[in-house]
Design a protein around this motif. Structure first.
Motif, short mmCIF file in Angstrom:
data_model
loop_
_atom_site.label_atom_id
_atom_site.label_comp_id
_atom_site.label_asym_id
_atom_site.label_seq_id
_atom_site.Cartn_x
_atom_site.Cartn_y
_atom_site.Cartn_z
N CYS A 24 -3.91 -16.00 -2.15
CA CYS A 24 -3.96 -14.90 -3.14
C CYS A 24 -4.91 -15.24 -4.29
O CYS A 24 -4.81 -16.30 -4.90
CB CYS A 24 -2.56 -14.63 -3.68
N CYS A 81 -2.58 -5.00 -4.19
CA CYS A 81 -1.24 -4.77 -3.61
C CYS A 81 -0.34 -4.03 -4.60
O CYS A 81 0.44 -3.17 -4.21
CB CYS A 81 -0.61 -6.08 -3.16
N CYS A 136 -5.38 -6.19 1.82
CA CYS A 136 -5.48 -7.36 0.92
C CYS A 136 -6.77 -8.11 1.21
O CYS A 136 -6.97 -8.60 2.31
CB CYS A 136 -4.28 -8.27 1.10
S1 SF4 Z 1 -4.03 -7.78 -2.88
FE1 SF4 Z 1 -2.24 -8.81 -3.79
S2 SF4 Z 1 -1.72 -10.50 -2.40
FE2 SF4 Z 1 -3.79 -9.82 -1.89
S3 SF4 Z 1 -5.11 -11.19 -3.09
FE3 SF4 Z 1 -4.77 -9.34 -4.30
S4 SF4 Z 1 -3.04 -9.81 -5.64
FE4 SF4 Z 1 -3.07 -11.34 -3.96
#
Ligand code: SF4
Length: 65
Positions: free
Chosen positions: A11, A17, A55
């Protein structure tokens, strides 16, 4: 029981997300996700699957517990 899990080795805190799943993910003051710990219902699973695929760091996944 299906819940969300974050791979913290991947992450990068993009925060996407939390935008896609506001009922399941909040952001901390540094922009990193905080899981709300909610069980993912069958009805919510398609949206969660889309967020997992979206993601950029491939850090989201289902955790069967
Ligand atoms: S979408 Fe959420 S889980 Fe994926 S890198 Fe970004 S913060 Fe992290």
């Amino acid at each position: 029981m299906n819940r969300l899990e974050i791979d913290w080795t991947r992450c990068d805190g993009h925060g996407l997300c939390a935008t896609l799943l506001p009922d399941d993910v909040a952001l901390d003051e540094w922009g990193f996700p905080v899981l709300r710990g909610r069980e993912i219902s069958a009805g919510a699973a398609p949206d969660v699957r889309r967020a997992i695929l979206a993601c950029p760091a491939l850090a989201l996944r289902f955790a069967d517990r």
